[in-house]
Every structure is written in structure tokens, then in C-alpha cells.
Write a protein that holds these residues in place. Structure first.
Motif, mmCIF file in Angstrom:
data_model
loop_
_atom_site.group_PDB
_atom_site.id
_atom_site.type_symbol
_atom_site.label_atom_id
_atom_site.label_comp_id
_atom_site.label_asym_id
_atom_site.label_seq_id
_atom_site.Cartn_x
_atom_site.Cartn_y
_atom_site.Cartn_z
ATOM 1 N N GLU A 1 24.668 135.573 34.469
ATOM 2 C CA GLU A 1 25.513 135.504 35.655
ATOM 3 C C GLU A 1 26.780 134.697 35.429
ATOM 4 O OE1 GLU A 1 22.867 133.859 38.530
ATOM 5 O OE2 GLU A 1 21.929 135.796 38.928
ATOM 6 N N VAL A 2 26.722 133.729 34.513
ATOM 7 C CA VAL A 2 27.884 132.902 34.194
ATOM 8 C C VAL A 2 28.051 132.889 32.684
ATOM 9 C CG1 VAL A 2 27.650 131.440 36.230
ATOM 10 C CG2 VAL A 2 26.533 130.777 34.115
ATOM 11 N N LEU A 3 29.239 132.491 32.239
ATOM 12 C CA LEU A 3 29.470 132.422 30.803
ATOM 13 C C LEU A 3 28.451 131.493 30.154
ATOM 14 C CD1 LEU A 3 33.348 132.261 30.656
ATOM 15 C CD2 LEU A 3 31.873 134.189 30.107
ATOM 16 N N PRO A 4 27.918 131.872 29.016
ATOM 17 C CA PRO A 4 26.855 131.105 28.384
ATOM 18 C C PRO A 4 27.183 129.635 28.175
ATOM 19 C CG PRO A 4 27.111 133.195 27.300
ATOM 20 C CD PRO A 4 28.246 133.074 28.278
ATOM 21 N N SER A 5 28.418 129.320 27.766
ATOM 22 C CA SER A 5 28.746 127.929 27.500
ATOM 23 C C SER A 5 28.760 127.099 28.780
ATOM 24 C CB SER A 5 30.083 127.822 26.769
ATOM 25 O OG SER A 5 31.083 128.481 27.512
ATOM 26 N N ALA A 6 28.812 127.756 29.938
ATOM 27 C CA ALA A 6 28.789 127.037 31.211
ATOM 28 C C ALA A 6 27.367 126.864 31.733
ATOM 29 C CB ALA A 6 29.633 127.781 32.241
ATOM 30 N N ALA A 7 26.438 127.557 31.148
ATOM 31 C CA ALA A 7 25.038 127.474 31.601
ATOM 32 C C ALA A 7 24.244 126.591 30.659
ATOM 33 C CB ALA A 7 24.426 128.876 31.639
ATOM 34 N N SER A 8 23.129 126.112 31.130
ATOM 35 C CA SER A 8 22.278 125.310 30.260
ATOM 36 C C SER A 8 21.508 126.219 29.310
ATOM 37 C CB SER A 8 21.312 124.480 31.096
ATOM 38 O OG SER A 8 20.464 125.322 31.845
ATOM 39 N N THR A 9 20.891 125.611 28.311
ATOM 40 C CA THR A 9 20.079 126.345 27.360
ATOM 41 C C THR A 9 18.869 126.931 28.086
ATOM 42 O OG1 THR A 9 20.748 124.891 25.577
ATOM 43 C CG2 THR A 9 18.719 126.110 25.257
ATOM 44 N N TYR A 10 18.521 128.164 27.762
ATOM 45 C CA TYR A 10 17.327 128.750 28.362
ATOM 46 C C TYR A 10 16.568 129.567 27.328
ATOM 47 C CZ TYR A 10 19.390 133.379 28.633
ATOM 48 O OH TYR A 10 19.939 134.586 28.307
ATOM 49 N N ALA A 11 15.280 129.659 27.560
ATOM 50 C CA ALA A 11 14.413 130.411 26.658
ATOM 51 C C ALA A 11 14.407 131.878 27.068
ATOM 52 C CB ALA A 11 12.996 129.852 26.705
ATOM 53 N N ILE A 12 14.744 132.747 26.138
ATOM 54 C CA ILE A 12 14.634 134.175 26.392
ATOM 55 C C ILE A 12 13.152 134.528 26.427
ATOM 56 C CG2 ILE A 12 15.134 136.465 25.448
ATOM 57 C CD1 ILE A 12 17.697 135.162 24.203
ATOM 58 N N ALA A 13 12.404 134.051 25.435
ATOM 59 C CA ALA A 13 10.953 134.230 25.377
ATOM 60 C C ALA A 13 10.378 133.044 24.604
ATOM 61 C CB ALA A 13 10.592 135.537 24.682
ATOM 62 N N ALA A 14 9.273 132.484 25.115
ATOM 63 C CA ALA A 14 8.754 131.279 24.466
ATOM 64 C C ALA A 14 7.295 131.015 24.793
ATOM 65 C CB ALA A 14 9.578 130.068 24.899
ATOM 66 N N LYS A 15 6.621 130.415 23.840
ATOM 67 C CA LYS A 15 5.332 129.735 24.033
ATOM 68 C C LYS A 15 5.601 128.320 23.554
ATOM 69 C CE LYS A 15 1.209 130.593 23.043
ATOM 70 N NZ LYS A 15 -0.145 130.933 22.627
ATOM 71 N N TRP A 16 6.152 127.497 24.429
ATOM 72 C CA TRP A 16 6.707 126.226 23.987
ATOM 73 C C TRP A 16 6.710 125.227 25.129
ATOM 74 C CZ3 TRP A 16 8.873 125.638 19.054
ATOM 75 C CH2 TRP A 16 9.619 124.481 18.820
ATOM 76 N N ASP A 17 6.090 124.101 24.940
ATOM 77 C CA ASP A 17 6.152 122.991 25.887
ATOM 78 C C ASP A 17 6.155 121.708 25.074
ATOM 79 O OD1 ASP A 17 5.984 121.085 27.847
ATOM 80 O OD2 ASP A 17 4.113 121.806 28.699
ATOM 81 N N ALA A 18 7.338 121.124 24.918
ATOM 82 C CA ALA A 18 7.473 119.928 24.091
ATOM 83 C C ALA A 18 6.859 118.703 24.746
ATOM 84 C CB ALA A 18 8.945 119.670 23.782
ATOM 85 N N THR A 19 6.782 118.679 26.075
ATOM 86 C CA THR A 19 6.256 117.486 26.746
ATOM 87 C C THR A 19 4.782 117.271 26.442
ATOM 88 O OG1 THR A 19 5.830 118.748 28.763
ATOM 89 C CG2 THR A 19 7.934 117.596 28.617
ATOM 90 N N ASP A 20 4.038 118.332 26.191
ATOM 91 C CA ASP A 20 2.611 118.213 25.874
ATOM 92 C C ASP A 20 2.307 118.527 24.408
ATOM 93 O OD1 ASP A 20 1.905 117.500 28.452
ATOM 94 O OD2 ASP A 20 1.682 119.591 29.075
#
Length: 152
Positions: free
Chosen positions: A40-59
Motif C-alpha cells: 500500500e505504501v512504498l517499501p522504504s516507508a513501511a516497516s519490515t514484514y514477513a512475507i512467510a515465516a515460522k519465526w518468533d525470536a522472543t521465544d
């Protein structure tokens, strides 16, 4: 006719799609992930997002994730033990405009530590950014996420 084949996730919300862990998502070796994305917005204006992931760094439940980072590059990351991290990033900036559909993909050869990115069907070289010496992918119970805001 209603659109029944894509997700419309809003940047201003915490929307994302997920699937609880199953054997078919517990990939421990080479993998290929592909997706169609339309930002919806230019990529450099948006935060990083996962296209697809099995990932949780907090745990410390890191397996794999394919993401678009704030530098407008595609990245693949994986972990062999849930805590370490290895990653490749595409050498070229890829997603550069909002409101346009892009076909993005990555083919990761974990044992050889190599990756090829694809942008609208054209292969792009990748650079090994973080060499955690991971030659396998951790199998954990983390859910499979699509379009989630990134957490390191």
C-alpha cells in the motif's frame, strides 16, 4: 465477484494470516517460498514484514522466514537451533513501487548455504549477510505466518 484468492492486510493494523504448526510446515532442509505481493505504501516507508515465516525470536523459535526489509530488499533467514541466525539478502532492490503486484520467490539450499531470489520471474543473486554456520533448519512448534510485522 468477490476476491476469494488473496489477503488485503492493512499496514496500520496488526493483521496477518497464520496456520498452526503441521508436519508439512516443518521444513528442515532446502526450501522455496514464493508469493505475490502488492504494498500500500512504498517499501522504504513501511516497516519490515514477513512475507512467510515460522519465526518468533522472543521465544527462540526461529525456523525460517522470507521477508522484505526496510531497505527494499528481499531476505531469507533460517536457524538450525532456534536461536542462531543465518541470512541472505537479494543484491538488487526489488519492490520499489506501491500499488503494483510483484511476484517474489527465494530458493534456499541450506546445506550449501546458497540462495537465489526471483523478482517477477528474473533471478537475482544473493549475498550471505549473517553466517551462523546453519546447514539445517530448526523444527519447532512456531505457527506459519503470512504478512506479519517483523520481530527480530
Amino acid at each position: 465477484m468477490a476476491n476469494t484468492h488473496s489477503l488485503d492486510l492493512e499496514l496500520s493494523s496488526s493483521q496477518y494470516a497464520y496456520k498452526t504448526d503441521t508436519a508439512s510446515l516443518s521444513i528442515t532442509g532446502d526450501l522455496t517460498i514464493e508469493a505475490w505481493v502488492n504494498l500500500e505504501v512504498l517499501p522504504s516507508a513501511a516497516s519490515t514484514y514477513a512475507i512467510a515465516a515460522k519465526w518468533d525470536a522472543t521465544d527462540n523459535d526461529r525456523s525460517y522466514r522470507f521477508l522484505r526489509q526496510t531497505g527494499d530488499q528481499l531476505v531469507i533467514e533460517w536457524s538450525a537451533d532456534g536461536t542462531s541466525r543465518s541470512s541472505f539478502s537479494a543484491d538488487a532492490t526489488t519492490i520499489t513501487s506501491a500499488g503494483i503486484w510483484y511476484h517474489v520467490a527465494v530458493a534456499l539450499d541450506v546445506s550449501e548455504k546458497s540462495a537465489v531470489f526471483y523478482y517477477n520471474g528474473v533471478s537475482q543473486a544473493g549475498t550471505l549477510d549473517i553466517d551462523g554456520s546453519d546447514t539445517a533448519i530448526d523444527d519447532n512448534a512456531q505457527a506459519f505466518l503470512i504478512g506479519a510485522q517483523d520481530s527480530t
